[in-house]
Design an enzyme around this catalytic site. Structure first.
Site, PDB file in Angstrom:
ATOM      1  N   ASP A 292      42.217 -14.721  18.688  1.00  0.00           N
ATOM      2  CA  ASP A 292      42.306 -15.037  17.399  1.00  0.00           C
ATOM      3  C   ASP A 292      42.799 -13.733  16.547  1.00  0.00           C
ATOM      4  OD1 ASP A 292      42.137 -16.437  14.806  1.00  0.00           O
ATOM      5  OD2 ASP A 292      40.038 -16.016  14.696  1.00  0.00           O
ATOM      6  N   HIS A 293      43.337 -13.984  15.860  1.00  0.00           N
ATOM      7  CA  HIS A 293      43.791 -12.687  14.661  1.00  0.00           C
ATOM      8  C   HIS A 293      42.795 -12.379  13.783  1.00  0.00           C
ATOM      9  CE1 HIS A 293      48.216 -14.180  15.155  1.00  0.00           C
ATOM     10  NE2 HIS A 293      48.010 -13.208  16.124  1.00  0.00           N
ATOM     11  N   TYR A 466      42.226 -17.333  10.633  1.00  0.00           N
ATOM     12  CA  TYR A 466      42.043 -18.614  11.147  1.00  0.00           C
ATOM     13  C   TYR A 466      43.328 -19.260  12.176  1.00  0.00           C
ATOM     14  CZ  TYR A 466      40.434 -18.157   6.421  1.00  0.00           C
ATOM     15  OH  TYR A 466      40.100 -17.464   5.119  1.00  0.00           O
ATOM     16  N   HIS A 467      43.578 -18.404  13.254  1.00  0.00           N
ATOM     17  CA  HIS A 467      44.434 -18.431  14.278  1.00  0.00           C
ATOM     18  C   HIS A 467      44.018 -18.894  15.556  1.00  0.00           C
ATOM     19  CE1 HIS A 467      47.327 -16.384  11.353  1.00  0.00           C
ATOM     20  NE2 HIS A 467      47.169 -17.844  10.881  1.00  0.00           N
ATOM     21  N   PRO A 468      42.845 -19.349  16.051  1.00  0.00           N
ATOM     22  CA  PRO A 468      42.405 -19.330  17.369  1.00  0.00           C
ATOM     23  C   PRO A 468      43.325 -20.112  18.363  1.00  0.00           C
ATOM     24  CG  PRO A 468      41.269 -20.827  16.033  1.00  0.00           C
ATOM     25  CD  PRO A 468      42.073 -20.183  15.139  1.00  0.00           C
TER      26      PRO A 468
END
Length: 535
Positions: A292-293, A466-468
């Site tokens: 994730d980011h 919010y980038h998993p």
């Protein structure tokens, strides 16, 4: 009824598949979505984004991680889209393909068909782009537009980037990603253009497409090594219903796709037994490889500049909603985030490893922190984390939230990149181009300056952006942790594919919504063949 395809999850990927596969009139398609229709004002109005992600609601699953060991054992808030459109119905509407080297790297991992030259046509296929032409498609269902803000802040931010020694790029999704520029947005005429609006709305009346909302998938049925259908319930106390399938397409996202697989007995055998689940297919990689980011935010007070605070404070927020509802005009058309940057943290890198989102407003803690004055925010995230986490089961209860262990900042390199990102953000904000508006840093403030202080502040405040991805990763033959092959088929089982962000073997450099839709476009062609192309 038996369907040719049962699609689990009506998010970005599920909407694409429902549209493309039902283009074949001979194919019977069922789309199951646990949430609702997502057609309310806050979803349609771009300015509604901050309210959608700040708390658990009908559009947001609102998960929490387990205590994160390298972030002071904090539990982090993880918004995830719920309802038709999935996270494309609650995100910030930023359209980023990712760097072309991201996909070439997938190919180098042994994944034939996933290099940039292989995937670029599917990006073009999905786009109805305001730059249609050499680099972008113009006939696809997804509207991609330029931002509408006339605030001088965005131009000043870009000028500050140039003054700090960085390039200006005209198109983050063009030949050169690195530099400062303006984002493309998934909007059209001031309205959010979610995957549901783009892909489902035009085909809802197809006789061979059935869409069921409020349907929570509890298990995939497996018989003699083949997925034969899906069990689901409508409401927590509803009776279990079954949909038989020629093929099950799992599109529940990087968090819930591995959860559903494990609830169905597909996953790491020891973990399943510990959760009280009968093992049906031992597949060690399910839930692993989580990436994730991680993001930190810096705030500055402003002067002489209207920001989200002064535009929406008090009764103005109600007025904005009423004006938008009545005429579609006003500040409701904006999400206050139209400029950013992709930068390298050090020399020698072949692509950016830092992304900046520049927000025209004070924004902190997912919008839960209420601004009390005008200001601007720089979101700073590391694009290529080395740290890896895992999604697991808390129990065999299908209604229990999964256990999310992101394991952020386990790597020293991850810590170095975020530290450098903070330095870069401050250097940009201090340029003369922003001086007319910059009235001083308010968060974290000048006292947080040394490497040790910055590291401590990052541990205390960093959050997801919010980038998993990656929890059912694609892998080449012989990769013991791969969950699916290059055609997205679950290894060791027939009739079951995964099509969503969880199949990404490595995280792409940018926002992940567009890559998920690309994956689904490519998967639809793999699955439906000539009928999909004809549609």
């Amino acid at each position: 009824m038996t369907y040719d395809y049962v699609i689990v999850g009506g998010g970005s990927a599920g909407c694409v598949l429902a549209n493309r596969l039902s283009a074949d009139p001979a194919a019977r398609v069922l789309l199951l979505e646990a949430g609702g229709r997502n057609d309310g004002l806050l979803v349609r109005m771009p300015a509604g984004v901050s309210q959608l992600i700040a708390k658990r609601n009908g559009q947001n699953w609102g998960f929490w991680t387990e205590p994160e060991p390298y972030l002071n054992d904090r539990r982090l808030w993880w918004p995830r889209g719920k309802g038709l459109g999935g996270s494309s119905a609650i995100n910030a509407m930023i359209y980023i393909r990712g760097h072309r080297r991201d996909y070439d790297e997938w190919r180098q991992l042994g994944l034939a068909g996933w290099a940039w030259d292989d995937v670029e046509p599917y990006f073009r296929r999905l786009e109805r782009h305001h730059r249609a032409g050499e680099h972008h498609g113009g006939e696809g269902p997804l509207h991609v537009s330029a931002g509408e803000s006339v605030s001088p802040f965005n131009a000043a931010f870009l000028a500050a980037g140039r003054q700090a020694g960085y390039a200006i790029t005209d198109n983050f999704n063009g030949p050169e990603q690195a530099g400062f520029g303006r984002f493309d947005l998934t909007t059209s005429k001031g309205q959010r253009w979610s995957a549901a609006v783009a892909y489902l709305d035009p085909v809802r009346d197809r006789a061979n497409l059935t869409i069921v909302t409020g349907a929570r998938t509890t298990a995939i049925r497996v018989e003699r090594g083949r997925a034969v259908g899906v069990d689901y319930v409508r409401g927590k106390r509803g009776a279990t219903e079954h949909a038989a399938a020629g093929e099950v397409l799992l599109c529940a996202g990087a968090v819930q796709t591995p959860q559903i697989l494990m609830l169905s007995g597909i996953g790491p055998a020891d973990d399943l037994r510990a959760a009280g689940v009968t093992v049906r297919h031992d597949l060690p990689g399910v839930g692993g490889n989580l990436q994730d980011h991680l993001d930190v935010v810096l705030n500055w007070r402003t002067r002489g500049l209207q920001t989200a605070y002064s535009a929406t404070r008090g009764l103005r927020q109600l007025t904005i909603g009423l004006q938008y509802l009545a005429t579609g005009a006003g500040f409701g058309r904006q999400q206050f985030l139209e400029a950013g940057a992709f930068l390298l943290s050090r020399e020698g890198l072949d692509r950016p490893d830092i992304q900046i989102h520049a927000v025209l407003g004070m924004f902190r803690d997912h919008g839960k922190h209420r601004a009390t004055e005008d200001g601007f925010t720089l979101h700073l995230c590391q694009l290529r984390p080395e740290s890896r986490g895992r999604i697991g089961l808390r129990s065999a209860d299908p209604f229990a939230d999964p256990a999310i262990r992101a394991n952020y900042l386990a790597s020293a390199e991850d810590r170095r990149v975020l530290r450098e990102a903070v330095r870069i953000g401050r250097r940009v904000a201090g340029q003369s181009a922003l001086a007319p508006y910059n009235a001083g840093e308010t968060w974290p403030g000048a006292a947080v300056d040394s490497d040790a202080d910055v590291d401590a502040w990052v541990r205390a405040t960093a959050e997801t952006i919010y980038h998993p991805v990656g929890t059912c990763a694609m892998g080449a033959e012989g990769d013991g942790q791969a969950v699916v092959d290059a055609r997205l088929r679950v290894r060791g089982l027939d009739g079951l594919r995964v099509v969503d962000a969880s199949v990404m073997p490595r995280l792409v450099g940018g926002n992940t919504n567009a890559p998920v839709m690309m994956i689904a476009e490519k998967a639809a062609e793999m699955i439906g063949g000539a009928a999909v192309l004809a549609g």
